[in-house]
Write a protein that holds these residues in place. Sequence first.
Motif, PDB file in Angstrom:
ATOM      1  N   ASP A 104       0.808  -1.221   0.000  1.00  0.00           N
ATOM      2  CA  ASP A 104       0.000   0.000   0.000  1.00  0.00           C
ATOM      3  C   ASP A 104       0.842   1.272   0.000  1.00  0.00           C
ATOM      4  OD1 ASP A 104       1.069  -0.231   2.491  1.00  0.00           O
ATOM      5  OD2 ASP A 104      -0.820  -0.082   3.598  1.00  0.00           O
ATOM      6  N   SER A 105       2.183   1.119  -0.056  1.00  0.00           N
ATOM      7  CA  SER A 105       3.091   2.281  -0.134  1.00  0.00           C
ATOM      8  C   SER A 105       2.951   3.204   1.074  1.00  0.00           C
ATOM      9  CB  SER A 105       2.860   3.074  -1.435  1.00  0.00           C
ATOM     10  OG  SER A 105       3.069   2.256  -2.559  1.00  0.00           O
ATOM     11  N   LYS A 106       2.535   2.659   2.202  1.00  0.00           N
ATOM     12  CA  LYS A 106       2.402   3.445   3.429  1.00  0.00           C
ATOM     13  C   LYS A 106       3.519   3.079   4.401  1.00  0.00           C
ATOM     14  CE  LYS A 106      -1.449   5.578   2.357  1.00  0.00           C
ATOM     15  NZ  LYS A 106      -1.546   7.048   2.233  1.00  0.00           N
ATOM     16  N   ARG A 107       3.733   3.991   5.387  1.00  0.00           N
ATOM     17  CA  ARG A 107       4.718   3.701   6.416  1.00  0.00           C
ATOM     18  C   ARG A 107       4.197   2.617   7.351  1.00  0.00           C
ATOM     19  NH1 ARG A 107       4.509   9.268   7.162  1.00  0.00           N
ATOM     20  NH2 ARG A 107       3.732   8.858   9.287  1.00  0.00           N
ATOM     21  N   TRP A 108       5.128   2.002   8.084  1.00  0.00           N
ATOM     22  CA  TRP A 108       4.752   0.932   8.996  1.00  0.00           C
ATOM     23  C   TRP A 108       3.850   1.432  10.110  1.00  0.00           C
ATOM     24  CZ3 TRP A 108       5.182  -4.176   8.567  1.00  0.00           C
ATOM     25  CH2 TRP A 108       6.087  -4.708   7.656  1.00  0.00           C
ATOM     26  N   ASP A 109       3.989   2.680  10.517  1.00  0.00           N
ATOM     27  CA  ASP A 109       3.204   3.190  11.639  1.00  0.00           C
ATOM     28  C   ASP A 109       1.847   3.726  11.201  1.00  0.00           C
ATOM     29  OD1 ASP A 109       4.227   5.300  10.245  1.00  0.00           O
ATOM     30  OD2 ASP A 109       4.798   6.486  12.003  1.00  0.00           O
ATOM     31  N   GLU A 110       1.511   3.604   9.938  1.00  0.00           N
ATOM     32  CA  GLU A 110       0.224   4.044   9.438  1.00  0.00           C
ATOM     33  C   GLU A 110      -0.723   2.864   9.252  1.00  0.00           C
ATOM     34  OE1 GLU A 110       1.599   7.947   6.834  1.00  0.00           O
ATOM     35  OE2 GLU A 110       1.144   6.070   5.810  1.00  0.00           O
ATOM     36  N   PRO A 111      -2.029   3.091   9.384  1.00  0.00           N
ATOM     37  CA  PRO A 111      -2.981   1.993   9.161  1.00  0.00           C
ATOM     38  C   PRO A 111      -2.860   1.459   7.742  1.00  0.00           C
ATOM     39  CG  PRO A 111      -4.046   3.856  10.237  1.00  0.00           C
ATOM     40  CD  PRO A 111      -2.692   4.333   9.822  1.00  0.00           C
TER      41      PRO A 111
END
Length: 445
Positions: free
Chosen positions: A134-141
């Motif tokens: 999802d190309s998101k950071r690990w700390d993001e949902p």
Amino acid sequence: MTDKLTLAVNHALNDVRLARARAMTFNPAMGLDAKRESAWCEYGFKEELTFDDLHKLYRRGGIAHGAVNKLVSNCWRTNPQVIEGEQSDESRELTAWEKASNQVFTHRFWRAFAEADKRRLVGRWAGILLHVKDSKRWDEPAVKGKALQKITPVWASALKVGSRDNSGAITMWQYTESLTDGSTAQRNIHPDRVLIIGDMSEDAIGFLEPGYNACVSLEKVEGGSGESFLKNAARQQNINFDKEIDFKNLASMYGVTVDELQERYNEAAREINRGNDTLLITQGAQVTSMVNAVSDPSPTYDVNLKTFSASVDIPSRIIVGNQSGERASTEDQVYFNGRCQSRRGDLSFDVEDMVDKMTYLQIIKPVAKFSIVWDELNEQSSSDKLDSAVKMSNINQTALASGEAVFSTDEIRVAAGYEPSGGEPLPEEDDEDEEEAEASDTAGQ
């Protein structure tokens, strides 16, 4: 001064031992001997076991390492199947949901899940990191509806609870990642990307915990017996001088002082142990090797091995690979397979949690009902199946003498491990047919 310091240190250590013994008196759970409250202290058993203790036992203890690996490898000998609906006939066609989910639950996926299961056995619980595309950071949902790249098993020591909400639910994890250069990196991970298997409660009992004391005793037996063999092999020398020997004259012969005479004899002993043809010249002295008889460690070792085997519910022959007889080894293997088959039922709950997590993240589509299916570990081998088919055929031949067939052709084919042919059961001859056949034979004659 040195003697006084030694006495002070020994006294302090004794005070520590007494304090631990008093603490164990007020905490009976630390020891089972009501008469000797300090027994565990004397045995060398730890009062509290941490993850590092269990992990060290797995890494350096051959028996514990073998027990964990054999249990995991046998339980995960084959991968489970996630099917739609209840467990049904294996010959049915795959549903559309099963075909889609099999793209996620690949062989590599199950191997990583089995690794997480192994780490759970060592450290009471383990984590699984979900790599969502999802190309998101690990700390993001995690963004729902995206594909799953892979999963990563994580030791319990690498995961810590970062924060919780008012209800106690975990809102962030802290992950300690080990880098390739040997350093570590800290990162926060959102709970959407973490799945925990095992029991994280404070009173959880680990797989290796009940047998830890037996492994401590096993280490003492192994190390003690090995040290005994080493000391005998080292051939330490004992030199017994006559009482008339003048050490000053003896030291003057070597050109050293009396204080340095001991080191000269140590050098001579090292030369004797190092060489094959070496001569030691003595004057008024007798030289003997300090050798003690080494007792057989097998009885003591077997007692602790059986204790550990009972704690993990695995036959000792399975752990050490010692097969004393064909019948005994077969029965142990059957029991061990049954134990692993039963544990597969518990693993099914972990797999269901993973499927629910995938469904929540919309990695796989929701379905009204799904089931976890494992194959049978105690299934007969090809040779055993053919033997069963032969016995069934022999029973049929014996039964046909009385006019009845016990087994049909399809039943015999299935017992042999083949698909049924779809043929009709073997025909049964009744009494009227036999009479007609006899009458026809008589008329022909």
